[in-house]
Design an enzyme around this catalytic site. Structure first.
Site, PDB file in Angstrom:
ATOM      1  N   ASP A  29       4.964  -6.134  -0.394  1.00  0.00           N
ATOM      2  CA  ASP A  29       4.939  -4.670  -0.566  1.00  0.00           C
ATOM      3  C   ASP A  29       6.354  -4.209  -0.919  1.00  0.00           C
ATOM      4  O   ASP A  29       7.323  -4.950  -0.762  1.00  0.00           O
ATOM      5  CB  ASP A  29       4.464  -3.973   0.732  1.00  0.00           C
ATOM      6  N   SER A  30       6.454  -2.959  -1.353  1.00  0.00           N
ATOM      7  CA  SER A  30       7.782  -2.391  -1.600  1.00  0.00           C
ATOM      8  C   SER A  30       8.543  -2.225  -0.279  1.00  0.00           C
ATOM      9  O   SER A  30       9.760  -2.143  -0.271  1.00  0.00           O
ATOM     10  CB  SER A  30       7.630  -1.020  -2.263  1.00  0.00           C
ATOM     11  N   TYR A  47       8.555   2.501  -4.707  1.00  0.00           N
ATOM     12  CA  TYR A  47       8.058   2.179  -6.044  1.00  0.00           C
ATOM     13  C   TYR A  47       7.375   3.394  -6.677  1.00  0.00           C
ATOM     14  O   TYR A  47       7.443   3.596  -7.875  1.00  0.00           O
ATOM     15  CB  TYR A  47       7.018   1.057  -5.973  1.00  0.00           C
ATOM     16  N   GLY A  48       6.706   4.145  -5.850  1.00  0.00           N
ATOM     17  CA  GLY A  48       5.838   5.223  -6.348  1.00  0.00           C
ATOM     18  C   GLY A  48       6.557   6.337  -7.083  1.00  0.00           C
ATOM     19  O   GLY A  48       5.933   7.160  -7.751  1.00  0.00           O
ATOM     20  N   CYS A  52       0.091  -3.513  -1.606  1.00  0.00           N
ATOM     21  CA  CYS A  52       0.685  -2.280  -2.125  1.00  0.00           C
ATOM     22  C   CYS A  52      -0.224  -1.758  -3.229  1.00  0.00           C
ATOM     23  O   CYS A  52      -0.459  -2.450  -4.222  1.00  0.00           O
ATOM     24  CB  CYS A  52       2.071  -2.616  -2.691  1.00  0.00           C
ATOM     25  N   ASN A  53      -0.754  -0.555  -3.054  1.00  0.00           N
ATOM     26  CA  ASN A  53      -1.639   0.020  -4.068  1.00  0.00           C
ATOM     27  C   ASN A  53      -0.904   0.246  -5.380  1.00  0.00           C
ATOM     28  O   ASN A  53      -1.464   0.052  -6.454  1.00  0.00           O
ATOM     29  CB  ASN A  53      -2.184   1.368  -3.579  1.00  0.00           C
ATOM     30  N   THR A  54       0.355   0.667  -5.275  1.00  0.00           N
ATOM     31  CA  THR A  54       1.123   0.975  -6.489  1.00  0.00           C
ATOM     32  C   THR A  54       1.339  -0.294  -7.304  1.00  0.00           C
ATOM     33  O   THR A  54       1.096  -0.337  -8.514  1.00  0.00           O
ATOM     34  CB  THR A  54       2.487   1.602  -6.101  1.00  0.00           C
ATOM     35  N   CYS A  58      -2.312   4.380  -0.025  1.00  0.00           N
ATOM     36  CA  CYS A  58      -0.961   3.814  -0.010  1.00  0.00           C
ATOM     37  C   CYS A  58      -0.830   3.105   1.331  1.00  0.00           C
ATOM     38  O   CYS A  58      -1.211   3.668   2.370  1.00  0.00           O
ATOM     39  CB  CYS A  58       0.085   4.928  -0.126  1.00  0.00           C
ATOM     40  N   THR A  59      -0.313   1.888   1.306  1.00  0.00           N
ATOM     41  CA  THR A  59      -0.311   1.101   2.544  1.00  0.00           C
ATOM     42  C   THR A  59       0.709   1.607   3.574  1.00  0.00           C
ATOM     43  O   THR A  59       0.696   1.163   4.720  1.00  0.00           O
ATOM     44  CB  THR A  59      -0.067  -0.391   2.241  1.00  0.00           C
ATOM     45  N   HIS A  60       1.573   2.539   3.171  1.00  0.00           N
ATOM     46  CA  HIS A  60       2.468   3.143   4.160  1.00  0.00           C
ATOM     47  C   HIS A  60       1.749   4.200   5.013  1.00  0.00           C
ATOM     48  O   HIS A  60       2.274   4.623   6.036  1.00  0.00           O
ATOM     49  CB  HIS A  60       3.655   3.819   3.467  1.00  0.00           C
TER      50      HIS A  60
HETATM   51  N1  DGL Z   1       3.104   0.907  -0.059  1.00  0.00           N
HETATM   52  C1  DGL Z   1       2.961   1.228  -1.421  1.00  0.00           C
HETATM   53  C2  DGL Z   1       1.532   1.547  -1.842  1.00  0.00           C
HETATM   54  O1  DGL Z   1       0.596   1.122  -1.225  1.00  0.00           O
HETATM   55  C3  DGL Z   1       3.982   2.030  -2.181  1.00  0.00           C
HETATM   56  C4  DGL Z   1       5.020   2.833  -1.523  1.00  0.00           C
HETATM   57  C5  DGL Z   1       6.178   3.079  -2.466  1.00  0.00           C
HETATM   58  O2  DGL Z   1       6.984   2.157  -2.590  1.00  0.00           O
HETATM   59  O3  DGL Z   1       6.229   4.169  -3.077  1.00  0.00           O
HETATM   60  O4  DGL Z   1       1.324   2.189  -2.836  1.00  0.00           O
END
Ligand code: DGL
Length: 277
Positions: free
Chosen positions: A7-8, A39-40, A70-72, A182-184
């Site tokens: 993940d990021s 990343y987003g 990570c979805n992104t 988003c996994t966060h």
């Molecule tokens: N955790 C990430 C996701 O699921 C991205 C968070 C990020 O780096 O912006 O999209």
């Protein structure tokens, strides 16, 4: 061999946490690209380069499967990653399909919360187009939650006002299911729950991804009898300082409490404790 999780940042731990419940005897590598999070909020081409560098690094460690937690990153790179590497690569995407199915009969809408990059991507638009035949899916980027998680900021008095402000133009009663895309975001499930009517469902793709991982390993006869050991890396550097490792443990503790709360496993005293992380 180990299973790689990427993940990021620390969001990927919300998926790893589910995998550990299903596959406790595997050994894992968890890679957070903390130098480049979020990343987003970055241009797609720049993020693609970070992802390929990170996955090259993990491939060199020798992994039998990779979870892009990570979805992104999934939305912009999973197809190309699968062309390059020969181990199975699983991604995670917003759980729009189950959300639409459960809202259809209830005359409620679905709200997808994710990063700006995920919501802008063609993959997301195609996903929604293929499922949302009655125009019930709406979306909202919440970049602040990524920053909060990375800064270990989970206090409700900070998080709830941010959410209220971002959602101020939405009629919250309309929604039957909130998709954490988003996994966060699962770290903030309790704060999100506070804002919406009580009967709203909050779902993410992490359980589905963990189940898929198990299914794939079983099909390939690659289930391990390891120790559940996790090696942590931050942008190519092994994490071995106790302070960071104990922080990671706290994340897992928080996720344990969120899961138990959701499954109704906590008594009243434990419930009130779980609000103050
Ligand atoms: N955790 C990430 C996701 O699921 C991205 C968070 C990020 O780096 O912006 O999209």
């Amino acid at each position: 061999m180990k299973i790689g999780f990427f993940d990021s940042g620390i969001g990927g731990m919300t998926v790893l946490h589910q995998a550990l419940r299903l596959l406790p005897n595997e050994d894992y590598i968890f890679y957070a690209d903390t130098l480049h999070v979020p990343y987003g909020e970055k241009p797609k081409e720049e993020v693609r380069e970070y992802i390929f560098n990170a996955v090259d690094f993990m491939a060199n460690q020798g992994i039998k499967a990779l979870v892009i937690a990570c979805n992104t990153a999934t939305s912009i790179a999973v197809d190309d990653l699968r062309q390059k590497y020969d181990f199975p690569i699983l991604g995670i995407e917003p759980a729009v399909k189950p959300a639409v199915q459960s809202c259809k009969g209830k005359r409620k809408k679905v709200l997808v919360l994710a990063t700006n990059l995920t919501l802008r991507e063609e993959k997301f638009h195609n996903l929604v187009k293929s499922i949302d035949h009655h125009d019930i899916v709406e979306s909202l980027p919440l970049p602040g939650l990524v920053q909060f998680a990375e800064n270990f900021e989970f206090r409700e008095e900070i998080v709830v006002p941010y959410l209220k402000e971002r959602l101020s133009l939405f009629d919250l009663k309309q929604y039957g299911t909130i998709v954490l895309g988003c996994t966060h975001f699962p770290y903030f499930e309790n704060s999100i729950k506070k804002i919406f009517p009580e009967e709203v469902d909050i779902i993410s793709g992490s359980i589905g991804t963990a189940k898929n991982l198990k299914r794939i390993l079983e099909a390939r006869n690659q289930i391990n009898n390891g120790t559940g050991n996790i090696l942590f890396f931050k942008s190519g550097h092994k994490v071995d300082d106790n302070e960071t490792l104990s922080k990671y443990n706290q994340f897992f503790g928080m996720l344990d409490r969120i899961c138990s709360l959701k499954n109704g496993e906590l008594n009243q005293q434990e419930k009130s404790k779980s609000i103050n992380y």
